[in-house]
Scaffold this motif. Structure first.
Motif, short mmCIF file in Angstrom:
data_model
loop_
_atom_site.label_atom_id
_atom_site.label_comp_id
_atom_site.label_asym_id
_atom_site.label_seq_id
_atom_site.Cartn_x
_atom_site.Cartn_y
_atom_site.Cartn_z
N GLU A 148 1.75 -17.56 2.27
CA GLU A 148 0.80 -16.53 2.58
C GLU A 148 -0.37 -17.11 3.64
OE1 GLU A 148 -0.74 -14.21 -0.89
OE2 GLU A 148 1.58 -13.40 -1.12
N GLY A 149 -0.43 -16.58 4.51
CA GLY A 149 -1.45 -17.03 5.51
C GLY A 149 -0.89 -17.92 6.33
N GLY A 150 0.35 -18.35 6.30
CA GLY A 150 1.11 -19.47 7.22
C GLY A 150 1.57 -18.88 8.45
N LYS A 151 2.01 -20.00 9.21
CA LYS A 151 2.33 -19.51 10.60
C LYS A 151 3.61 -20.38 10.66
CE LYS A 151 -2.21 -19.08 12.37
NZ LYS A 151 -3.11 -19.21 13.23
N MET A 152 4.41 -19.84 11.57
CA MET A 152 5.54 -20.44 12.04
C MET A 152 5.73 -20.33 13.45
SD MET A 152 9.81 -20.13 10.83
CE MET A 152 9.63 -18.21 10.58
N VAL A 153 6.23 -21.21 14.36
CA VAL A 153 6.50 -21.22 15.70
C VAL A 153 7.95 -21.48 15.89
CG1 VAL A 153 6.30 -22.41 17.95
CG2 VAL A 153 4.40 -22.12 16.59
N ILE A 154 8.90 -20.61 16.48
CA ILE A 154 10.21 -20.63 16.47
C ILE A 154 10.71 -20.09 17.82
CG2 ILE A 154 10.65 -18.59 15.11
CD1 ILE A 154 13.07 -19.60 14.10
N PRO A 155 11.87 -20.94 18.61
CA PRO A 155 12.67 -20.09 19.80
C PRO A 155 13.52 -19.44 18.90
CG PRO A 155 12.80 -22.54 19.68
CD PRO A 155 12.05 -22.26 18.25
N VAL A 156 13.60 -18.24 19.53
CA VAL A 156 14.86 -17.11 19.38
C VAL A 156 15.62 -16.54 20.26
CG1 VAL A 156 15.22 -15.22 17.96
CG2 VAL A 156 13.33 -16.43 17.33
N ASN A 158 19.41 -16.57 22.78
CA ASN A 158 20.89 -17.13 23.01
C ASN A 158 20.61 -18.48 24.03
OD1 ASN A 158 20.75 -16.00 25.73
ND2 ASN A 158 21.35 -14.05 24.95
N SER A 159 22.03 -18.87 24.52
CA SER A 159 21.81 -19.82 25.43
C SER A 159 21.22 -19.66 26.66
CB SER A 159 23.46 -20.34 25.70
OG SER A 159 24.31 -20.72 24.65
N PHE A 160 21.18 -18.71 27.27
CA PHE A 160 20.36 -18.18 28.25
C PHE A 160 19.01 -17.56 28.38
CE2 PHE A 160 25.03 -17.33 28.16
CZ PHE A 160 25.43 -18.49 29.28
N SER A 161 18.70 -16.89 27.52
CA SER A 161 17.28 -16.41 27.18
C SER A 161 16.71 -16.59 25.83
CB SER A 161 17.46 -14.89 27.51
OG SER A 161 16.30 -14.25 27.35
N GLN A 162 15.65 -17.17 25.67
CA GLN A 162 14.85 -17.27 24.28
C GLN A 162 13.59 -17.10 24.52
OE1 GLN A 162 15.64 -21.49 23.49
NE2 GLN A 162 17.78 -21.29 23.87
N GLU A 163 12.73 -16.56 23.47
CA GLU A 163 11.40 -16.28 23.27
C GLU A 163 11.00 -17.19 22.25
OE1 GLU A 163 11.70 -11.30 23.71
OE2 GLU A 163 11.26 -12.40 21.51
N LEU A 164 9.79 -17.73 22.62
CA LEU A 164 9.15 -18.69 21.84
C LEU A 164 8.12 -17.75 20.91
CD1 LEU A 164 8.47 -21.58 20.53
CD2 LEU A 164 6.77 -21.75 22.59
N ARG A 165 8.24 -17.59 19.56
CA ARG A 165 7.41 -16.75 18.78
C ARG A 165 6.69 -17.49 17.80
NH1 ARG A 165 12.46 -12.48 17.06
NH2 ARG A 165 13.45 -12.22 19.13
N LEU A 166 5.52 -16.82 17.58
CA LEU A 166 4.73 -17.27 16.67
C LEU A 166 4.50 -15.94 15.55
CD1 LEU A 166 2.18 -18.98 15.50
CD2 LEU A 166 0.75 -17.22 16.56
N ILE A 167 5.14 -16.50 14.31
CA ILE A 167 5.18 -15.33 13.31
C ILE A 167 4.10 -15.99 12.15
CG2 ILE A 167 6.83 -14.26 11.26
CD1 ILE A 167 8.96 -15.48 13.39
N GLU A 168 3.34 -15.00 11.80
CA GLU A 168 2.20 -15.06 10.75
C GLU A 168 2.43 -14.35 9.61
OE1 GLU A 168 -1.87 -15.72 12.94
OE2 GLU A 168 -0.71 -14.63 14.51
N HIS A 176 3.82 -10.64 11.01
CA HIS A 176 3.53 -10.19 12.46
C HIS A 176 3.69 -11.27 13.45
CE1 HIS A 176 0.84 -7.78 10.23
NE2 HIS A 176 0.71 -8.63 9.27
N THR A 177 4.52 -10.89 14.55
CA THR A 177 5.24 -11.72 15.49
C THR A 177 4.36 -11.44 16.89
OG1 THR A 177 7.21 -11.70 14.32
CG2 THR A 177 7.19 -12.37 16.72
N THR A 178 4.23 -12.57 17.42
CA THR A 178 3.60 -12.80 18.76
C THR A 178 4.58 -13.56 19.70
OG1 THR A 178 1.47 -12.84 17.78
CG2 THR A 178 1.30 -13.44 20.19
N LEU A 179 4.62 -13.10 20.87
CA LEU A 179 5.50 -13.42 21.84
C LEU A 179 4.65 -14.59 22.49
CD1 LEU A 179 8.05 -14.06 23.66
CD2 LEU A 179 7.48 -12.13 25.12
N LEU A 180 4.94 -15.93 22.60
CA LEU A 180 4.15 -16.90 23.35
C LEU A 180 4.52 -17.20 24.78
CD1 LEU A 180 3.61 -19.66 20.27
CD2 LEU A 180 2.16 -17.81 21.11
N ASN A 181 5.90 -17.42 24.87
CA ASN A 181 6.47 -17.66 26.12
C ASN A 181 7.96 -17.43 26.16
OD1 ASN A 181 6.55 -19.11 28.51
ND2 ASN A 181 5.26 -21.00 27.69
#
Length: 194
Positions: A148-156, A158-168, A176-181
């Motif tokens: 709780e209160g934690g953060k995760m950064v993860i690319p989600v 397929n092979s051609f298109s991925q979103e870098l997400r910050l999950i809190e 809660h998810t924020t799209l970073l890049n």
């Protein structure tokens, strides 16, 4: 800009990326992903810094890293957190990364060889989770292992298109998810392989 953020940027600028590479060392200064063997890459420096800053590391936190790779990202995490638990599925990469990180005298890193997509349950919960390979979806196990209160950064994606997400994760356990890049990472192998 808070002092921890400034310290991370300053430390990052003096890191020798070539130290974490066995070949193409002359390309280390360039801001691009480079092969490190076994169909894996060392990420471009700007992205490593962006992902690290997004985690908002604090000195006593417990961090899980999926994909030790060259150890470049691991070194940055270990320098600014309490303990890092890092998982790599390719034995030769893990061996080389461990040797490099031990040469740098890091004492706060725990290593595991295997499928990182299901996290490292016996050491959960983690305050921060860094995923350096793209999953087809956010692994449920990682969400469960995020404090709780934690953060995760993860690319989600397929092979051609991925979103870098910050999950809190908030104090009620909601995420809660924020799209970073928009990014392009090698695939996360294992249960969540696309």
């Amino acid at each position: 800009m808070n002092s921890q953020r400034k310290e991370i940027i300053s430390y990052f600028k003096q890191m020798d990326r070539s130290f974490f590479m066995d070949a193409n060392k002359d390309l280390a200064p360039f801001d691009q992903a480079l092969p490190i063997g076994f169909e894996q890459t060392i990420s471009q420096p700007s992205l490593v810094l962006e992902m690290t800053l997004a985690l908002d590391l604090q000195p006593k936190q417990k961090v899980l890293e999926l994909g030790t790779g060259s150890g470049f990202q691991t070194a940055l995490l270990a320098a600014f957190s309490g303990t890092v638990y890092t998982i790599e599925r390719i034995e030769e990469l893990q061996k080389r990364a461990k040797e490099r990180l031990e040469q740098l005298d890091f004492q706060n890193i725990h290593y595991r060889l295997g499928d990182g997509s299901e996290g490292w349950e016996e050491h959960a919960p983690f305050d921060r989770i860094m995923v350096t390979a793209a999953a087809s979806e956010v692994p449920r196990e990682l969400l469960e292992q995020l404090n709780e209160g934690g953060k995760m950064v993860i690319p989600v994606g397929n092979s051609f298109s991925q979103e870098l997400r910050l999950i809190e994760k908030d104090s009620d356990g909601r995420t809660h998810t924020t799209l970073l890049n928009e990014v392009l990472f090698v695939p996360l192998k294992g249960k969540y392989e696309r």
